[in-house]
Design a protein around this motif. Structure first.
Motif, PDB file in Angstrom:
ATOM      1  N   ARG A  76       0.223  -1.168   0.573  1.00 20.11           N
ATOM      2  CA  ARG A  76       0.179   0.197  -0.064  1.00 20.11           C
ATOM      3  C   ARG A  76       1.172   1.422   0.071  1.00 20.11           C
ATOM      4  NH1 ARG A  76      -2.615   0.190   5.027  1.00 20.11           N
ATOM      5  NH2 ARG A  76      -2.775   2.508   4.218  1.00 20.11           N
ATOM      6  N   LEU A  77       1.110   1.938  -1.253  1.00 26.58           N
ATOM      7  CA  LEU A  77       1.592   3.166  -1.180  1.00 26.58           C
ATOM      8  C   LEU A  77       1.707   4.472  -0.662  1.00 26.58           C
ATOM      9  CD1 LEU A  77       3.701   2.398  -4.680  1.00 26.58           C
ATOM     10  CD2 LEU A  77       4.262   1.491  -2.788  1.00 26.58           C
ATOM     11  N   ASP A  78       0.138   4.324  -0.274  1.00 23.15           N
ATOM     12  CA  ASP A  78      -0.403   5.491   0.504  1.00 23.15           C
ATOM     13  C   ASP A  78       0.016   5.663   2.194  1.00 23.15           C
ATOM     14  OD1 ASP A  78      -3.141   4.525   2.340  1.00 23.15           O
ATOM     15  OD2 ASP A  78      -2.384   2.667   0.511  1.00 23.15           O
ATOM     16  N   CYS A  79       0.437   4.734   2.128  1.00 20.74           N
ATOM     17  CA  CYS A  79       0.941   3.700   3.548  1.00 20.74           C
ATOM     18  C   CYS A  79       2.658   4.314   4.521  1.00 20.74           C
ATOM     19  CB  CYS A  79       0.816   2.885   4.186  1.00 20.74           C
ATOM     20  SG  CYS A  79       1.643   2.408   5.745  1.00 20.74           S
ATOM     21  N   PRO A  80       2.509   5.447   5.105  1.00 18.91           N
ATOM     22  CA  PRO A  80       3.983   5.924   5.254  1.00 18.91           C
ATOM     23  C   PRO A  80       5.012   4.679   5.644  1.00 18.91           C
ATOM     24  CG  PRO A  80       2.695   7.518   6.346  1.00 18.91           C
ATOM     25  CD  PRO A  80       1.812   6.104   5.587  1.00 18.91           C
ATOM     26  N   ARG A  81       3.834   3.899   7.099  1.00 19.90           N
ATOM     27  CA  ARG A  81       4.887   2.668   7.477  1.00 19.90           C
ATOM     28  C   ARG A  81       6.081   2.177   6.248  1.00 19.90           C
ATOM     29  NH1 ARG A  81       1.121  -0.097  11.213  1.00 19.90           N
ATOM     30  NH2 ARG A  81      -0.232   0.770  10.038  1.00 19.90           N
ATOM     31  N   THR A  82       4.442   1.565   5.106  1.00 20.53           N
ATOM     32  CA  THR A  82       5.094   0.275   3.817  1.00 20.53           C
ATOM     33  C   THR A  82       6.204   1.281   2.732  1.00 20.53           C
ATOM     34  OG1 THR A  82       3.093  -0.468   3.532  1.00 20.53           O
ATOM     35  CG2 THR A  82       4.653  -0.176   1.749  1.00 20.53           C
ATOM     36  N   LEU A  83       5.969   3.044   2.928  1.00 19.10           N
ATOM     37  CA  LEU A  83       7.116   3.413   2.297  1.00 19.10           C
ATOM     38  C   LEU A  83       8.243   3.286   2.833  1.00 19.10           C
ATOM     39  CD1 LEU A  83       5.589   6.324   0.919  1.00 19.10           C
ATOM     40  CD2 LEU A  83       6.133   4.802   0.151  1.00 19.10           C
ATOM     41  N   THR A  84       8.468   3.649   4.192  1.00 21.98           N
ATOM     42  CA  THR A  84       9.445   3.164   5.271  1.00 21.98           C
ATOM     43  C   THR A  84      10.294   1.873   4.822  1.00 21.98           C
ATOM     44  OG1 THR A  84       8.874   5.467   6.793  1.00 21.98           O
ATOM     45  CG2 THR A  84      10.337   3.838   7.561  1.00 21.98           C
ATOM     46  N   LYS A  85       9.464   0.713   4.872  1.00 21.70           N
ATOM     47  CA  LYS A  85       9.925  -0.650   5.134  1.00 21.70           C
ATOM     48  C   LYS A  85      10.435  -0.847   3.462  1.00 21.70           C
ATOM     49  CE  LYS A  85       7.249  -3.896   3.515  1.00 21.70           C
ATOM     50  NZ  LYS A  85       6.265  -5.275   3.612  1.00 21.70           N
ATOM     51  N   LEU A  86      10.031  -0.141   2.899  1.00 20.91           N
ATOM     52  CA  LEU A  86      10.534  -0.139   1.250  1.00 20.91           C
ATOM     53  C   LEU A  86      12.158   0.351   0.966  1.00 20.91           C
ATOM     54  CD1 LEU A  86       7.468   0.013  -1.306  1.00 20.91           C
ATOM     55  CD2 LEU A  86       8.475  -1.811  -0.598  1.00 20.91           C
ATOM     56  N   GLN A  87      12.515   1.445   2.166  1.00 19.50           N
ATOM     57  CA  GLN A  87      13.217   1.989   1.826  1.00 19.50           C
ATOM     58  C   GLN A  87      14.553   0.691   2.603  1.00 19.50           C
ATOM     59  OE1 GLN A  87      13.164   5.391   4.518  1.00 19.50           O
ATOM     60  NE2 GLN A  87      11.782   6.770   3.633  1.00 19.50           N
ATOM     61  N   ARG A  88      14.373  -0.258   3.178  1.00 19.56           N
ATOM     62  CA  ARG A  88      15.232  -1.336   3.120  1.00 19.56           C
ATOM     63  C   ARG A  88      16.217  -1.576   2.025  1.00 19.56           C
ATOM     64  NH1 ARG A  88      11.530  -2.305   7.598  1.00 19.56           N
ATOM     65  NH2 ARG A  88      11.301  -4.815   6.478  1.00 19.56           N
ATOM     66  N   PHE A  89      15.074  -1.937   1.292  1.00 21.45           N
ATOM     67  CA  PHE A  89      15.371  -2.090  -0.069  1.00 21.45           C
ATOM     68  C   PHE A  89      16.238  -1.332  -0.742  1.00 21.45           C
ATOM     69  CE2 PHE A  89      11.313  -5.005   1.295  1.00 21.45           C
ATOM     70  CZ  PHE A  89      12.263  -5.967   1.879  1.00 21.45           C
ATOM     71  N   GLY A  90      16.828  -0.185  -0.179  1.00 21.73           N
ATOM     72  CA  GLY A  90      17.514   1.444  -1.114  1.00 21.73           C
ATOM     73  C   GLY A  90      16.966   1.397  -2.053  1.00 21.73           C
TER      74      GLY A  90
END
Length: 294
Positions: A217-231
């Motif tokens: 869910r790209l509207d979710c800040p936690r999802t966007l933060t989680k994806l940062q772990r993958f660069g």
């Protein structure tokens, strides 16, 4: 740039703006190296109409989909981009029916490619009602034909998804379903205009649950933060309602490129958990600048 443009047609799949036979073109395309990434647009496109042709707009050679998905960058192993056009204009319910027919034709194309080059991974990338095309194709494909399927704000019902996942091809692939509450209005419109096959069914825009699927869910800040772990750095939403945000936001297409080209470094299990809880579809938070303006 290795691009093969194919359309669904009344007489079966055919080359776009080329009266030559399709089979030799598919066999030549299968002889290359690298992944085969099939791109399927959604509603409003029709390759027979120049002003609405996806090959001239969304899927053009210098467009963001092809370029940011790694095509035309000079890599000898960049693979093949197969852009698949179909008639997605007119009333939504008519387009939904045509999507399922187009899916059967896409399945015929993918069977040939897989038979000719079983060593090359085939990935599907769809937007909106293009998901209906991809899901219909899975029913006519053998197990292992498709490696990964990426659906961007899909316009499709859970019952349709469940049936596709139960097919031989669907049970073996990995499905990454990308959603956002910016698309909630379009999900609701689809449910009002296209009747589901089972009573009370809902679209998969909120969440898709399956052992071989992950919803992002790209509207979710936690999802966007989680994806940062993958660069991965994907910009947050900038609008309350938008049907195209999941691929127009900065960083989104670059992330999808990695998802399909380097699945080993972005394993499905890592994308599946932990997921943010599902939220009511109509809780659409305004971006900060809109709150300030109000």
């Amino acid at each position: 740039m290795p691009v093969l443009r194919v359309n669904a047609d009344t007489n079966g799949p055919c080359l776009h703006l080329n009266s030559g036979p399709l089979l030799p073109a598919l066999m030549r395309a299968a002889s290359g190296t690298g992944p085969i990434i099939v791109m399927i647009p959604g509603y409003k496109y029709n390759p027979a109409l120049p002003d609405h042709c996806p090959h001239r707009t969304l899927l053009r050679r210098d467009g963001s989909w092809l370029r940011q998905m790694g095509f035309g960058m000079g890599d000898p192993d960049e693979g093949l981009a197969l852009t698949f056009g179909w008639n997605a204009r007119g009333p939504v319910w008519h387009a939904a029916r045509r999507a399922r027919v187009a899916g059967g034709q896409l399945g015929r194309v993918l069977r040939i490619l897989h038979r000719q080059a079983p060593h090359r991974p085939i990935h599907l990338m769809t937007h909106s009602m293009g998901a209906e095309v991809a899901l219909a194709a899975l029913h006519v494909l053998p197990r292992g034909t498709v490696t990964r399927m990426l659906t961007l704000t899909p316009a499709s019902y859970r019952g349709t998804a469940d049936a596709a996942l139960a097919s031989d091809a669907g049970a073996a692939l990995e499905w990454i379903n990308v959603t956002s509450r910016e698309n909630a209005l379009f999900d609701l419109m689809y449910e009002r205009l296209v009747s589901p096959q089972r009573r009370g069914d809902r679209v998969i825009g909120n969440r898709l649950t399956a052992r071989n699927a992950a919803t992002l869910r790209l509207d979710c800040p936690r999802t966007l933060t989680k994806l940062q772990r993958f660069g991965t750095q994907i910009a947050p939403p900038s609008a309350r309602i938008c049907h195209w945000s999941v691929y127009t936001r900065p960083g989104a297409l670059a992330f999808y490129n990695r998802l399909l080209r380097d699945p080993g470094r972005l394993p499905l299990a890592a994308l599946q958990a932990p997921l943010p809880p599902a939220e009511p579809r109509w809780r659409l938070p305004l971006p900060a600048w809109q709150n300030a303006a109000g």
